[in-house]
Write a protein that holds these residues in place. Structure first.
Motif, PDB file in Angstrom:
ATOM      1  N   PRO A  88      -0.735  -1.176  -2.405  1.00  0.00           N
ATOM      2  CA  PRO A  88      -0.464   0.250  -2.166  1.00  0.00           C
ATOM      3  C   PRO A  88       0.965   0.594  -2.586  1.00  0.00           C
ATOM      4  CG  PRO A  88      -1.272  -0.851  -0.164  1.00  0.00           C
ATOM      5  CD  PRO A  88      -0.890  -1.918  -1.149  1.00  0.00           C
ATOM      6  N   ALA A  89       1.200   1.885  -2.818  1.00  0.00           N
ATOM      7  CA  ALA A  89       2.528   2.320  -3.267  1.00  0.00           C
ATOM      8  C   ALA A  89       3.598   1.939  -2.247  1.00  0.00           C
ATOM      9  CB  ALA A  89       2.524   3.834  -3.456  1.00  0.00           C
ATOM     10  N   MET A  90       4.713   1.452  -2.755  1.00  0.00           N
ATOM     11  CA  MET A  90       5.895   1.226  -1.912  1.00  0.00           C
ATOM     12  C   MET A  90       7.128   1.634  -2.697  1.00  0.00           C
ATOM     13  SD  MET A  90       5.707  -2.341   0.173  1.00  0.00           S
ATOM     14  CE  MET A  90       4.729  -3.086  -1.104  1.00  0.00           C
ATOM     15  N   VAL A  91       7.820   2.632  -2.177  1.00  0.00           N
ATOM     16  CA  VAL A  91       9.054   3.093  -2.820  1.00  0.00           C
ATOM     17  C   VAL A  91      10.036   1.927  -2.918  1.00  0.00           C
ATOM     18  CG1 VAL A  91      11.080   4.499  -2.295  1.00  0.00           C
ATOM     19  CG2 VAL A  91       8.815   5.515  -2.211  1.00  0.00           C
TER      20      VAL A  91
ATOM     21  N   ALA B 171       5.559   6.111  -5.044  1.00  0.00           N
ATOM     22  CA  ALA B 171       5.550   7.576  -5.058  1.00  0.00           C
ATOM     23  C   ALA B 171       6.503   8.084  -6.139  1.00  0.00           C
ATOM     24  CB  ALA B 171       5.966   8.088  -3.689  1.00  0.00           C
TER      25      ALA B 171
ATOM     26  N   GLN C 229       1.542   6.589  -8.165  1.00  0.00           N
ATOM     27  CA  GLN C 229       1.186   7.538  -7.110  1.00  0.00           C
ATOM     28  C   GLN C 229       2.029   8.789  -7.358  1.00  0.00           C
ATOM     29  OE1 GLN C 229       2.801   7.077  -3.036  1.00  0.00           O
ATOM     30  NE2 GLN C 229       0.681   7.106  -2.335  1.00  0.00           N
TER      31      GLN C 229
ATOM     32  N   HIS D 117      -0.903  11.732  -4.121  1.00  0.00           N
ATOM     33  CA  HIS D 117      -0.385  11.456  -2.772  1.00  0.00           C
ATOM     34  C   HIS D 117      -0.720  12.628  -1.865  1.00  0.00           C
ATOM     35  CE1 HIS D 117       1.811   9.762   0.434  1.00  0.00           C
ATOM     36  NE2 HIS D 117       2.877   9.324  -0.200  1.00  0.00           N
TER      37      HIS D 117
ATOM     38  N   HIS E 233       0.659  11.187   4.567  1.00  0.00           N
ATOM     39  CA  HIS E 233       1.940  11.134   5.284  1.00  0.00           C
ATOM     40  C   HIS E 233       2.571  12.509   5.466  1.00  0.00           C
ATOM     41  CE1 HIS E 233       1.835   6.828   3.445  1.00  0.00           C
ATOM     42  NE2 HIS E 233       0.983   6.980   4.437  1.00  0.00           N
TER      43      HIS E 233
ATOM     44  N   ARG F 112      -4.589   9.076  -2.027  1.00  0.00           N
ATOM     45  CA  ARG F 112      -4.302   8.427  -0.742  1.00  0.00           C
ATOM     46  C   ARG F 112      -4.219   9.545   0.293  1.00  0.00           C
ATOM     47  NH1 ARG F 112       0.012   3.929   1.345  1.00  0.00           N
ATOM     48  NH2 ARG F 112      -1.666   2.626   2.105  1.00  0.00           N
TER      49      ARG F 112
ATOM     50  N   CYS G 258       1.586   4.180  10.811  1.00  0.00           N
ATOM     51  CA  CYS G 258       1.536   4.103   9.344  1.00  0.00           C
ATOM     52  C   CYS G 258       1.983   2.728   8.849  1.00  0.00           C
ATOM     53  CB  CYS G 258       2.447   5.189   8.760  1.00  0.00           C
ATOM     54  SG  CYS G 258       2.448   5.208   6.970  1.00  0.00           S
ATOM     55  N   ILE G 259       3.114   2.277   9.402  1.00  0.00           N
ATOM     56  CA  ILE G 259       3.657   0.969   8.995  1.00  0.00           C
ATOM     57  C   ILE G 259       3.684   0.107  10.261  1.00  0.00           C
ATOM     58  CG2 ILE G 259       5.545  -0.212   7.791  1.00  0.00           C
ATOM     59  CD1 ILE G 259       6.390   2.396   6.553  1.00  0.00           C
TER      60      ILE G 259
ATOM     61  N   GLY H 138      -3.022  -1.791   6.171  1.00  0.00           N
ATOM     62  CA  GLY H 138      -2.409  -1.830   7.488  1.00  0.00           C
ATOM     63  C   GLY H 138      -2.482  -3.209   8.099  1.00  0.00           C
ATOM     64  N   LYS H 139      -1.388  -3.951   7.916  1.00  0.00           N
ATOM     65  CA  LYS H 139      -1.205  -5.269   8.538  1.00  0.00           C
ATOM     66  C   LYS H 139      -2.339  -6.241   8.186  1.00  0.00           C
ATOM     67  CE  LYS H 139       0.842  -7.176  12.673  1.00  0.00           C
ATOM     68  NZ  LYS H 139       0.980  -7.166  14.096  1.00  0.00           N
TER      69      LYS H 139
ATOM     70  N   MET I  46      -2.717  -4.299   0.567  1.00  0.00           N
ATOM     71  CA  MET I  46      -1.723  -5.092   1.288  1.00  0.00           C
ATOM     72  C   MET I  46      -0.372  -4.735   0.710  1.00  0.00           C
ATOM     73  SD  MET I  46      -3.553  -8.761   1.649  1.00  0.00           S
ATOM     74  CE  MET I  46      -3.766  -8.884  -0.086  1.00  0.00           C
ATOM     75  N   ALA I  47       0.426  -3.999   1.454  1.00  0.00           N
ATOM     76  CA  ALA I  47       1.720  -3.552   0.943  1.00  0.00           C
ATOM     77  C   ALA I  47       2.772  -4.616   1.242  1.00  0.00           C
ATOM     78  CB  ALA I  47       2.075  -2.195   1.545  1.00  0.00           C
ATOM     79  N   ARG I  48       3.145  -4.746   2.521  1.00  0.00           N
ATOM     80  CA  ARG I  48       4.223  -5.679   2.843  1.00  0.00           C
ATOM     81  C   ARG I  48       3.823  -7.134   2.572  1.00  0.00           C
ATOM     82  NH1 ARG I  48       5.044  -3.457   8.667  1.00  0.00           N
ATOM     83  NH2 ARG I  48       2.813  -3.154   8.279  1.00  0.00           N
TER      84      ARG I  48
HETATM   85  C1  LIG Z   1       9.323  -0.033   2.026  1.00  0.00           C
HETATM   86  C2  LIG Z   1       8.058   0.755   2.075  1.00  0.00           C
HETATM   87  C3  LIG Z   1       7.865   1.811   1.196  1.00  0.00           C
HETATM   88  C4  LIG Z   1       6.665   2.552   1.237  1.00  0.00           C
HETATM   89  N1  LIG Z   1       6.460   3.546   0.319  1.00  0.00           N
HETATM   90  C5  LIG Z   1       5.263   4.178   0.277  1.00  0.00           C
HETATM   91  C6  LIG Z   1       4.958   5.094  -0.765  1.00  0.00           C
HETATM   92  O1  LIG Z   1       5.739   5.321  -1.696  1.00  0.00           O
HETATM   93  N2  LIG Z   1       3.735   5.704  -0.727  1.00  0.00           N
HETATM   94  C7  LIG Z   1       2.802   5.429   0.230  1.00  0.00           C
HETATM   95  O2  LIG Z   1       1.699   6.008   0.213  1.00  0.00           O
HETATM   96  N3  LIG Z   1       3.062   4.552   1.222  1.00  0.00           N
HETATM   97  C8  LIG Z   1       4.247   3.912   1.255  1.00  0.00           C
HETATM   98  N4  LIG Z   1       4.469   2.947   2.208  1.00  0.00           N
HETATM   99  C9  LIG Z   1       3.378   2.582   3.143  1.00  0.00           C
HETATM  100  C10 LIG Z   1       2.596   1.379   2.590  1.00  0.00           C
HETATM  101  O3  LIG Z   1       1.979   1.691   1.362  1.00  0.00           O
HETATM  102  C11 LIG Z   1       1.510   0.906   3.568  1.00  0.00           C
HETATM  103  O4  LIG Z   1       0.581   1.926   3.773  1.00  0.00           O
HETATM  104  C12 LIG Z   1       2.071   0.467   4.911  1.00  0.00           C
HETATM  105  O5  LIG Z   1       3.199  -0.363   4.724  1.00  0.00           O
HETATM  106  C13 LIG Z   1       1.026  -0.277   5.742  1.00  0.00           C
HETATM  107  O6  LIG Z   1       0.442  -1.311   4.995  1.00  0.00           O
HETATM  108  P1  LIG Z   1       0.921  -2.871   5.156  1.00  0.00           P
HETATM  109  O7  LIG Z   1       0.728  -3.232   6.594  1.00  0.00           O
HETATM  110  O8  LIG Z   1       0.007  -3.606   4.230  1.00  0.00           O
HETATM  111  O9  LIG Z   1       2.350  -2.938   4.753  1.00  0.00           O
HETATM  112  C14 LIG Z   1       5.666   2.226   2.198  1.00  0.00           C
HETATM  113  C15 LIG Z   1       5.881   1.161   3.091  1.00  0.00           C
HETATM  114  C16 LIG Z   1       7.049   0.427   3.040  1.00  0.00           C
HETATM  115  C17 LIG Z   1       7.230  -0.718   3.987  1.00  0.00           C
END
Ligand SMILES: Cc1cc2nc3c(=O)[nH]c(=O)nc-3n(C[C@H](O)[C@H](O)[C@H](O)COP(=O)(O)O)c2cc1C
Ligand code: SF4
Length: 465
Positions: A33-36, A69, A110, A206, A209, A258, A326-327, A362-363, A384-386
């Protein structure tokens, strides 16, 4: 039933997955998933640091890589990437080419619209600004800062201005004129066209959120015209955006979104407000009917319950209850804590006759969790983001059944903190930079025959977490 690890060769997770109407096939069902990353230049261009992290993800082999994003309005937005003008195409095109050279991952940016937000001002600066704008009487400047703060109700008329003082100014969708709203579909469509020119296979809209599109979709949308109120009115702008993007980019270009399976905004009274799963199911069916190629389900992440920022900082929508959903990082949050939302939406789509793929996140961190979600029919694809930030090579390691060599995310706040402070996002488990204790070095690419260095894999200390 969760499979035995030895069965991974026959896993669903590593089966290719056809997606969209253009004959694309994801090499596996692992979705980043997207992560800035906060790695662009101050004016939004790709840098070597952006290339480094995305090449790293590409080498790791996730089936889908959603590029962070990326802004669609041509306005100053710091080191966030942008697709708001043709000038951003060459850098992104070079990035896509480099990724293609090392990986079969599908890559989509995204694309995001967001509204203005300002930092929280020191009391005197706020007072002087408000007087200049005519929002406060000049006589207020005779009052001391402490008196002003203590007598806020007396000096500042109206909850909006008080909120601006306490949290910093934030533009909302209720502030937008119809002329401004009419421009939004065109911005999304032009950004999608540029994404196509840059060689991306599609875009993720997007709609989640704290940002513009999610606010339109929300039951908290307080507009009184035909973009707010009833369900069809709240769907109006998202559907206009989808139509405009399709007209510009065609049916073969991958277009998904999303959005939120639940908003989870906790009010001061402790009550939870915002869209529920039932709202999200109805939204999902309309998004599928509009022809989206995938729905990636997130949760929360709203401004409405975010914590008050310190003076000099802007609100961060991941600090309140909805941000936590969300996180998720609480020790008591079970793994896959938000998967029921994806499952509920998937069920509603199938009941309405739509086969649109659904992404859960989500986790989720282990092979068994990811595979278990697919086997239970909770999702078609596993976000899986993190987990992939901590270890971009998870797909390779799982496929090679080298799970013991994975760097498992410990769900600490480090990467979130870097995001909140607009610092380059890294992971605390990455090797430390000897010259700067906060900096982390991007881990070297993993090879099955590489010698195993446990210190490189688990380089966190209690201080970091
Ligand atoms: C550092 C960081 C940046 C993130 N940036 C975005 C983003 O740009 N767009 C988005 O939809 N979600 C963003 N998220 C949310 C993640 O995509 C994800 O939905 C969230 O971390 C939960 O998933 P995880 O448990 O697999 O990390 C971000 C999360 C983190 C930790
Ligand atoms: S910094 Fe912490 S939460 Fe973020 S990916 Fe690394 S271990 Fe996970």
């Amino acid at each position: 039933m969760i499979p035995q690890r030895a069965q991974s060769a026959r896993s669903l997770l590593f089966q290719p997955f056809p997606i969209g109407q253009g004959g694309l096939v994801l090499p596996n069902r692992i979705w980043l998933p997207a992560m800035v990353t906060w790695r662009g230049t101050e004016d939004g261009f790709v840098t070597p640091s952006v290339r480094e992290i995305y090449l790293r993800y590409a080498l790791g082999g996730a089936g889908m890589i959603v590029l962070e994003a990326t802004g669609i309005r041509d306005v100053a937005s710091g080191p966030l990437l942008r697709l708001s003008h043709e000038r951003f195409v060459p850098g992104l095109k070079a990035l896509r080419q480099e990724m293609r050279a090392v990986s079969a991952s599908i890559v989509v940016p995204q694309i995001i619209d967001f509204l203005k937000i300002a930092t929280r001002k020191p009391t005197r600066v706020f007072m002087e600004d408000a007087v200049r704008r005519g929002a406060l009487a000049e006589s207020v400047l005779d009052v001391s800062d402490a008196e002003f703060e203590a007598g806020l109700e007396r000096y500042v008329q109206g909850p909006r201005l008080r909120h601006d003082f306490l949290y910093g100014y934030r533009q909302t969708i209720e502030d937008l004129s119809r002329e401004e709203i009419r421009q939004i579909p065109g911005w999304f469509a032009s950004a999608a066209r540029r994404a196509k020119q840059a060689g991306f296979e599609g875009v993720e809209l997007h709609f989640a959120h704290a940002y513009t599109m999610a606010s339109f979709l929300s039951v908290t949308n307080g507009r009184t015209d035909d973009y707010g109120g009833s369900f069809p009115n709240r769907m109006r702008l998202p559907l206009e955006v989808i139509r405009a993007v399709r007209e510009e980019a065609g049916t073969e270009f991958l277009v998904g979104c999303r959005y939120l399976g639940s908003e989870d905004i906790r009010g001061e009274d402790g009550q939870i407000r915002g869209n529920t799963l039932a709202d999200a199911q109805a939204i999902g069916v309309e998004l599928a009917r509009a022809g989206l190629d995938f729905l990636s389900i997130s949760r929360g992440g709203k401004f409405e319950d975010a914590k008050q920022p310190p003076i000099g900082e802007a609100m961060y929508p991941y600090t309140g209850h909805s941000g936590h959903t969300c996180i998720p990082r609480g020790k008591n949050d079970p793994f896959g804590v938000n998967a029921h939302l994806a499952a509920g939406i998937r069920q509603a789509l199938r009941a309405a006759g739509f086969a649109t793929p659904v992404v859960a996140s989500g986790k989720i961190v282990t092979f068994d969790q990811a595979e278990g979600l697919l086997r239970a029919g909770q999702a078609d694809l596993v976000g899986m983001a993190r987990a992939l930030l901590a270890d971009p090579d998870l797909p390779l390691k799982w496929q090679a059944q080298a799970d013991a060599k994975a760097r498992a995310c410990v769900f600490c706040p480090f990467c979130e903190q870097e995001d909140q402070r607009h610092r380059v996002v890294t992971c605390t488990l990455w090797p430390k930079d000897p010259a700067d204790h906060r900096r982390r070095l991007t881990p070297a690419a993993w090879r099955p025959d590489a010698p195993w260095d446990p210190h490189e894999a688990f380089d966190a200390t209690a201080d970091d977490l």
